[in-house]
Design a protein around this motif. Sequence first.
Motif, mmCIF file in Angstrom:
data_model
loop_
_atom_site.group_PDB
_atom_site.id
_atom_site.type_symbol
_atom_site.label_atom_id
_atom_site.label_comp_id
_atom_site.label_asym_id
_atom_site.label_seq_id
_atom_site.Cartn_x
_atom_site.Cartn_y
_atom_site.Cartn_z
ATOM 1 N N THR A 45 0.817 -1.108 0.063
ATOM 2 C CA THR A 45 0.018 -0.181 0.033
ATOM 3 C C THR A 45 0.855 1.396 0.019
ATOM 4 N N ARG A 46 1.940 1.192 0.695
ATOM 5 C CA ARG A 46 2.790 2.491 1.058
ATOM 6 C C ARG A 46 3.518 2.714 -0.500
ATOM 7 N N ARG A 47 3.916 1.304 -1.124
ATOM 8 C CA ARG A 47 4.585 1.778 -2.392
ATOM 9 C C ARG A 47 3.522 2.286 -3.447
ATOM 10 N N ALA A 48 2.272 1.904 -3.493
ATOM 11 C CA ALA A 48 1.232 2.437 -4.375
ATOM 12 C C ALA A 48 0.911 3.974 -3.876
ATOM 13 N N ILE A 49 1.218 4.290 -2.620
ATOM 14 C CA ILE A 49 0.919 5.595 -2.449
ATOM 15 C C ILE A 49 2.188 6.474 -2.915
ATOM 16 N N LEU A 50 3.145 6.019 -2.798
ATOM 17 C CA LEU A 50 4.456 6.696 -3.397
ATOM 18 C C LEU A 50 4.215 6.666 -4.655
ATOM 19 N N THR A 51 3.978 5.677 -5.645
ATOM 20 C CA THR A 51 3.646 5.771 -7.120
ATOM 21 C C THR A 51 2.582 6.906 -7.219
ATOM 22 N N LEU A 52 1.472 6.882 -6.822
ATOM 23 C CA LEU A 52 0.439 8.004 -6.716
ATOM 24 C C LEU A 52 1.118 9.174 -6.773
ATOM 25 N N VAL A 53 1.868 9.708 -5.701
ATOM 26 C CA VAL A 53 2.333 10.878 -5.115
ATOM 27 C C VAL A 53 3.473 11.305 -6.060
ATOM 28 N N ALA A 54 4.268 10.369 -6.720
ATOM 29 C CA ALA A 54 5.037 10.414 -7.939
ATOM 30 C C ALA A 54 4.748 11.181 -9.055
ATOM 31 N N LEU A 55 3.411 10.839 -9.507
ATOM 32 C CA LEU A 55 2.863 11.706 -10.556
ATOM 33 C C LEU A 55 2.444 13.050 -10.132
ATOM 34 N N GLN A 56 1.833 13.173 -9.063
ATOM 35 C CA GLN A 56 1.486 14.732 -8.711
ATOM 36 C C GLN A 56 1.399 14.794 -7.225
ATOM 37 N N ALA A 57 1.543 15.782 -6.757
ATOM 38 C CA ALA A 57 1.325 16.254 -5.369
ATOM 39 C C ALA A 57 -0.156 16.026 -4.866
ATOM 40 N N MET A 58 -0.438 15.423 -3.700
ATOM 41 C CA MET A 58 -1.934 14.970 -3.423
ATOM 42 C C MET A 58 -2.188 15.321 -2.148
ATOM 43 N N THR A 59 -3.404 15.736 -1.994
ATOM 44 C CA THR A 59 -4.044 15.784 -0.390
ATOM 45 C C THR A 59 -4.456 14.586 0.338
ATOM 46 N N PRO A 60 -4.306 14.504 1.551
ATOM 47 C CA PRO A 60 -4.559 13.325 2.029
ATOM 48 C C PRO A 60 -5.818 12.693 1.872
ATOM 49 N N GLY A 61 -6.843 13.393 1.518
ATOM 50 C CA GLY A 61 -8.047 12.863 1.135
ATOM 51 C C GLY A 61 -7.979 12.545 -0.092
ATOM 52 N N ALA A 62 -7.347 13.177 -1.013
ATOM 53 C CA ALA A 62 -7.316 12.500 -2.332
ATOM 54 C C ALA A 62 -6.568 10.980 -2.602
#
Lengths: 102, 161
Positions: free
Chosen positions: A15-32
């Motif tokens: 899950t943490r790897r997935a979060i890093l992958t998401l945030v690598a594309l664009q900065a995100m809010t905790p909600g997003a």
Amino acid sequence: MKTRRDIFQAIADPTRRAILTLVALQAMTPGAITESFDSARQTISKHIQILTECELLTQQQNGREIYYHLNLNKMKELAEWLAPFAQMWDDRFNRLDDILNN
Amino acid sequence: MITHNNTQVIAEPGKQELFIIREFKAPREKVFKAFTDPDILIKFFAPFGNTMHFNHHDYKSGGSYSWYNKNAEGKIVCTFAGTIHELTAPERVIQTSEFMEMPERGHAVMEAMFFEELENGRTKLTIHDVCFSVADRDAMINSGMEHGLVDIFNQLDALLN
């Protein structure tokens, strides 16, 4: 050494790897970030907290929202971690090159 | 992933496996022999100025091996042992490998070495290691760093004395 170990524990979780992958594309809010997963808000919050403690994520306040960014410098440390191991093998193979060429 | 001169190491975070990839300007038979002939292995395999010695070796399908490294002072720094599941010359070797100085047994690594024939008499070697846990895999990579550090400390000692 302790920090390095922590980073690896942090990114060992899918899950943490997935979060890093998401945030690598664009900065995100905790909600997003939370909306991208089926897990409970609290679970994702905990993951974000661990990633932030390891400095893999950095926070930036933008108006009323907090955005999470991927810390590229910290990711680079992971590549550097492999360097001595790669060097050991490269030295070994270079010695073999000499043998093979003679 | 990291490429160090000609050697490529792929070790994705959180995985139990790693790959070491290298090309040689030599025919496949010759490269294969180098990794399965103890007389040649002792000439290049030991890192950090250590020497390599065999307790025993039987490089064939169903065979086994045990070797150790000595440092310049003659102290044994590591012993590795394993069984050879399959040895198919000059294509591949599938074997286990265990670091015998670990405080406990049970951390054997499954290791496959693939020798691929390329154009112009070149050979590509791919070593694929699979560990029981991510911690085992990471410890294996750390060994490169720890030995590297030991090396630096030894050099420092030599300078200081």
